[in-house]
Design a protein around this motif. Structure first.
Motif, PDB file in Angstrom:
ATOM      1  N   ILE A   1     -32.164  37.419 -17.031  1.00  0.00           N
ATOM      2  CA  ILE A   1     -31.734  36.803 -18.282  1.00  0.00           C
ATOM      3  C   ILE A   1     -32.488  35.503 -18.522  1.00  0.00           C
ATOM      4  CG2 ILE A   1     -29.780  35.763 -19.500  1.00  0.00           C
ATOM      5  CD1 ILE A   1     -27.953  37.717 -17.961  1.00  0.00           C
ATOM      6  N   ALA A   2     -32.645  34.712 -17.468  1.00  0.00           N
ATOM      7  CA  ALA A   2     -33.347  33.425 -17.593  1.00  0.00           C
ATOM      8  C   ALA A   2     -34.782  33.619 -18.052  1.00  0.00           C
ATOM      9  CB  ALA A   2     -33.312  32.682 -16.261  1.00  0.00           C
ATOM     10  N   MET A   3     -35.454  34.616 -17.498  1.00  0.00           N
ATOM     11  CA  MET A   3     -36.845  34.884 -17.889  1.00  0.00           C
ATOM     12  C   MET A   3     -36.933  35.387 -19.331  1.00  0.00           C
ATOM     13  SD  MET A   3     -38.770  36.524 -14.555  1.00  0.00           S
ATOM     14  CE  MET A   3     -37.624  37.875 -14.381  1.00  0.00           C
ATOM     15  N   THR A   4     -35.911  36.092 -19.786  1.00  0.00           N
ATOM     16  CA  THR A   4     -35.899  36.638 -21.142  1.00  0.00           C
ATOM     17  C   THR A   4     -35.815  35.540 -22.191  1.00  0.00           C
ATOM     18  OG1 THR A   4     -34.821  38.656 -20.343  1.00  0.00           O
ATOM     19  CG2 THR A   4     -34.705  38.213 -22.720  1.00  0.00           C
ATOM     20  N   PHE A   5     -35.015  34.497 -21.912  1.00  0.00           N
ATOM     21  CA  PHE A   5     -34.743  33.472 -22.917  1.00  0.00           C
ATOM     22  C   PHE A   5     -35.555  32.191 -22.742  1.00  0.00           C
ATOM     23  CE2 PHE A   5     -31.012  36.107 -23.524  1.00  0.00           C
ATOM     24  CZ  PHE A   5     -30.831  36.049 -24.889  1.00  0.00           C
ATOM     25  N   ALA A   6     -36.435  32.137 -21.770  1.00  0.00           N
ATOM     26  CA  ALA A   6     -37.180  30.890 -21.545  1.00  0.00           C
ATOM     27  C   ALA A   6     -38.636  31.178 -21.223  1.00  0.00           C
ATOM     28  CB  ALA A   6     -36.539  30.097 -20.407  1.00  0.00           C
ATOM     29  N   GLU A   7     -39.525  30.384 -21.815  1.00  0.00           N
ATOM     30  CA  GLU A   7     -40.944  30.481 -21.511  1.00  0.00           C
ATOM     31  C   GLU A   7     -41.353  29.437 -20.471  1.00  0.00           C
ATOM     32  OE1 GLU A   7     -43.075  30.230 -25.168  1.00  0.00           O
ATOM     33  OE2 GLU A   7     -42.619  32.294 -25.747  1.00  0.00           O
ATOM     34  N   GLU A   8     -40.610  28.332 -20.380  1.00  0.00           N
ATOM     35  CA  GLU A   8     -40.901  27.286 -19.406  1.00  0.00           C
ATOM     36  C   GLU A   8     -40.034  27.468 -18.173  1.00  0.00           C
ATOM     37  OE1 GLU A   8     -40.637  23.413 -21.085  1.00  0.00           O
ATOM     38  OE2 GLU A   8     -41.754  23.937 -22.902  1.00  0.00           O
ATOM     39  N   GLN A   9     -40.610  27.230 -16.980  1.00  0.00           N
ATOM     40  CA  GLN A   9     -39.910  27.462 -15.725  1.00  0.00           C
ATOM     41  C   GLN A   9     -38.685  26.574 -15.581  1.00  0.00           C
ATOM     42  OE1 GLN A   9     -40.612  29.954 -13.581  1.00  0.00           O
ATOM     43  NE2 GLN A   9     -38.680  29.362 -12.612  1.00  0.00           N
ATOM     44  N   ARG A  10     -38.792  25.307 -16.055  1.00  0.00           N
ATOM     45  CA  ARG A  10     -37.657  24.383 -15.953  1.00  0.00           C
ATOM     46  C   ARG A  10     -36.448  24.909 -16.723  1.00  0.00           C
ATOM     47  NH1 ARG A  10     -34.214  20.921 -13.666  1.00  0.00           N
ATOM     48  NH2 ARG A  10     -33.474  19.282 -15.071  1.00  0.00           N
ATOM     49  N   VAL A  11     -36.673  25.448 -17.920  1.00  0.00           N
ATOM     50  CA  VAL A  11     -35.581  26.010 -18.726  1.00  0.00           C
ATOM     51  C   VAL A  11     -34.999  27.246 -18.047  1.00  0.00           C
ATOM     52  CG1 VAL A  11     -34.942  26.995 -20.966  1.00  0.00           C
ATOM     53  CG2 VAL A  11     -36.586  25.115 -20.857  1.00  0.00           C
ATOM     54  N   ALA A  12     -35.876  28.091 -17.506  1.00  0.00           N
ATOM     55  CA  ALA A  12     -35.420  29.306 -16.818  1.00  0.00           C
ATOM     56  C   ALA A  12     -34.545  28.960 -15.617  1.00  0.00           C
ATOM     57  CB  ALA A  12     -36.622  30.129 -16.378  1.00  0.00           C
ATOM     58  N   ASP A  13     -34.940  27.945 -14.853  1.00  0.00           N
ATOM     59  CA  ASP A  13     -34.151  27.539 -13.678  1.00  0.00           C
ATOM     60  C   ASP A  13     -32.766  27.045 -14.083  1.00  0.00           C
ATOM     61  OD1 ASP A  13     -36.270  28.165 -12.042  1.00  0.00           O
ATOM     62  OD2 ASP A  13     -37.009  26.104 -11.887  1.00  0.00           O
ATOM     63  N   LEU A  14     -32.707  26.289 -15.164  1.00  0.00           N
ATOM     64  CA  LEU A  14     -31.422  25.745 -15.619  1.00  0.00           C
ATOM     65  C   LEU A  14     -30.511  26.847 -16.163  1.00  0.00           C
ATOM     66  CD1 LEU A  14     -32.495  22.414 -17.373  1.00  0.00           C
ATOM     67  CD2 LEU A  14     -31.217  22.666 -15.236  1.00  0.00           C
ATOM     68  N   ILE A  15     -31.095  27.811 -16.886  1.00  0.00           N
ATOM     69  CA  ILE A  15     -30.293  28.931 -17.400  1.00  0.00           C
ATOM     70  C   ILE A  15     -29.707  29.737 -16.240  1.00  0.00           C
ATOM     71  CG2 ILE A  15     -30.412  31.143 -18.633  1.00  0.00           C
ATOM     72  CD1 ILE A  15     -32.438  29.861 -20.524  1.00  0.00           C
ATOM     73  N   GLN A  16     -30.523  29.964 -15.210  1.00  0.00           N
ATOM     74  CA  GLN A  16     -30.041  30.713 -14.047  1.00  0.00           C
ATOM     75  C   GLN A  16     -28.912  29.955 -13.350  1.00  0.00           C
ATOM     76  OE1 GLN A  16     -33.101  32.008 -11.363  1.00  0.00           O
ATOM     77  NE2 GLN A  16     -31.660  32.893  -9.902  1.00  0.00           N
ATOM     78  N   LEU A  17     -29.051  28.645 -13.230  1.00  0.00           N
ATOM     79  CA  LEU A  17     -27.997  27.822 -12.619  1.00  0.00           C
ATOM     80  C   LEU A  17     -26.704  27.913 -13.425  1.00  0.00           C
ATOM     81  CD1 LEU A  17     -27.288  25.668 -10.425  1.00  0.00           C
ATOM     82  CD2 LEU A  17     -27.966  23.931 -12.110  1.00  0.00           C
ATOM     83  N   PHE A  18     -26.819  27.832 -14.739  1.00  0.00           N
ATOM     84  CA  PHE A  18     -25.655  27.955 -15.640  1.00  0.00           C
ATOM     85  C   PHE A  18     -24.930  29.279 -15.395  1.00  0.00           C
ATOM     86  CE2 PHE A  18     -23.510  29.247 -19.476  1.00  0.00           C
ATOM     87  CZ  PHE A  18     -23.028  28.085 -20.055  1.00  0.00           C
ATOM     88  N   LEU A  19     -25.689  30.376 -15.334  1.00  0.00           N
ATOM     89  CA  LEU A  19     -25.097  31.703 -15.221  1.00  0.00           C
ATOM     90  C   LEU A  19     -24.490  31.968 -13.848  1.00  0.00           C
ATOM     91  CD1 LEU A  19     -27.779  33.815 -17.130  1.00  0.00           C
ATOM     92  CD2 LEU A  19     -25.515  33.136 -17.937  1.00  0.00           C
ATOM     93  N   MET A  20     -24.895  31.211 -12.847  1.00  0.00           N
ATOM     94  CA  MET A  20     -24.361  31.398 -11.499  1.00  0.00           C
ATOM     95  C   MET A  20     -23.116  30.548 -11.239  1.00  0.00           C
ATOM     96  SD  MET A  20     -27.935  31.632  -9.336  1.00  0.00           S
ATOM     97  CE  MET A  20     -27.160  32.063  -7.775  1.00  0.00           C
ATOM     98  N   ILE A  21     -22.774  29.677 -12.197  1.00  0.00           N
ATOM     99  CA  ILE A  21     -21.612  28.797 -12.006  1.00  0.00           C
ATOM    100  C   ILE A  21     -20.573  28.977 -13.110  1.00  0.00           C
ATOM    101  CG2 ILE A  21     -20.817  26.403 -11.858  1.00  0.00           C
ATOM    102  CD1 ILE A  21     -23.544  25.657 -10.720  1.00  0.00           C
TER     103      ILE A  21
END
Length: 432
Positions: free
Chosen positions: A320-340
């Protein structure tokens, strides 16, 4: 209702996906608009709650003429109130979004989007309240079909108008707003035709005295319900301002997370629209035992269901993070959000369903007070404290803690109300 709500929620999610392809600034800009657009939508939801509760009562009593009169009055009221709110919003875009923390570069995109969206918001009012009239009459399939059709139109037009595919001009972020407006206009025309055809509204405008009478009854429940719903985007605006201190990447993450949350909680939202008629009918029939049974069943179900959703989002978070983000920093934050954050969705479901159950029991002020407690006694203060202590991860975890405390208060409060109603009913039976 679930199918219809899924398609309705895809408005924001599809817009977010295609706008994310334009860049981080555009994604951050549309993320800033969420609390503002949801304020307008919340007013419509509140008016729909008041409309449904009032019309269902008259239909249940066999007074079809008054039900039609209230349907017409509710549509006129929603058009006027949402139109007024849209005009105010249109001329206050810059100060409002500056207050939320938007930068000058983001304001350019926000203006492009909101100038069209505010016009579109007026056309959203009529189908949303019209759907409430249909649900009050016992039809949940047609509102779902209307929402689904609107979501499909939006999804088809988004890439055409944003990127300029085929003969269409490339309008960028404006194209997302225009696609939404076209979808809502189509829904507006169809729902009005359907309501007149079925005889659920009067085929004319109400007189001033009729309008005053119907407005008072709808607003008695609708205003507190709208106020309760509008507190959510206000609180979200405060949280967005807090998140904005961590940069555009954090705001983009917050916007994506909020839209994913709408999809993840779709079953809860559908239940919040189908449980109230069940509660209201049984409450009117004096069947408090069935009210309690239905409420408790929904509480157990949403806890189990949303825990399953949490596990699914945890596993799918990298994709999901890779789908909605082109920058790695945004992808990392989205993944953190979804895991908490999704760990608290079941508790949030208890709060939402208890809130709608209060409205169904004709206790709109209790629903409003519960929303105030949830957002401004628990959620915002605890989330802010979590962000100050442990940055964004602390804010995410703090939100779960706030949901735990609010869900406990909501559950015990509604159980007490049911006990009071049961005792009152027994006293009336003895007196009778």
């Amino acid at each position: 209702m679930i199918m219809g709500m899924v398609m309705l929620m895809t408005f924001g999610l599809v817009d977010t996906f295609f706008v994310s392809l334009l860049g981080t600034d555009e994604l951050a800009a549309i993320s800033f608009t969420f609390p503002v657009t949801f304020t307008v939508i919340s007013l419509n939801i509140g008016l729909g709650i008041g409309t449904s509760a009032t019309i269902a009562r008259y239909l249940g009593a066999g007074n079809a003429h008054l039900a039609r009169e209230f349907g017409s009055g509710a549509l006129m009221l929603s058009f006027l109130l949402v139109g007024l709110l849209a005009v105010i919003g249109f001329f206050s875009i810059e100060p409002v979004f500056r207050l939320l923390g938007a930068s000058e570069s983001q304001l350019v995109h926000i203006r492009d989007y909101m100038h069209i969206w505010y016009v579109a918001g007026i056309f959203l009012a009529l189908p949303m309240v019209g759907n409430a009239v249909l649900r009050a009459s016992g039809d949940t399939k047609t509102p779902s079909a209307v929402m689904a059709a609107g979501g499909l139109i939006n999804a088809i037009l988004d890439p055409l108008l944003i990127f300029g595919w085929g003969p269409f001009p490339a309008l960028g972020i404006q194209g997302a707003a225009l696609a939404t407006m076209i979808a809502w206009i189509a829904g507006c025309v169809y729902i009005l035709y359907l309501l007149v055809q079925r005889g659920l509204i009067l085929p004319r405008l109400l007189t001033l005295s009729e309008f005053r009478m119907t407005s008072r009854a709808v607003l008695k429940i609708g205003l507190p319900a709208a106020g309760a719903n509008m507190l959510t985007p206000v609180a979200n605006g405060v949280l967005t301002a807090i998140v904005a201190t961590y940069g555009a990447e954090a705001v983009a993450t917050w916007g994506v997370g909020n839209r994913l949350e709408s999809i993840a909680c779709i079953v809860v939202l559908a239940l919040s629209m189908s449980l109230p008629p069940f509660i209201s009918q049984n409450f009117g029939a004096g069947r408090i035992d069935r009210v309690k049974e239905g409420y408790m069943l929904c509480m157990r179900f949403v806890m189990l269901w949303q825990f399953g959703i949490f596990l699914l989002l945890w596993l799918a978070s990298p994709l999901i993070a890779m789908t909605f983000a082109e920058e790695q920093r945004v992808a990392d934050l989205i993944q953190l959000f979804l895991m908490i954050v999704p760990l608290g969705y079941g508790l949030q479901g208890i709060i939402i369903l208890t809130n709608s159950s209060f409205n169904a029991m004709h206790k709109p002020m209790s629903a409003l007070l519960l929303s105030l407690l949830r957002l401004f006694v628990f959620f915002v203060p605890i989330s802010y404290l979590g962000s100050r202590l442990y940055a964004l991860p602390g804010m995410f975890v703090a939100g779960i803690l706030a949901n735990v405390l609010t869900a406990l208060v909501a559950f015990l409060w509604f159980k007490r109300l049911l006990e009071e109603e049961h005792q009152l009913q027994q006293a009336q039976e003895v007196a009778g």
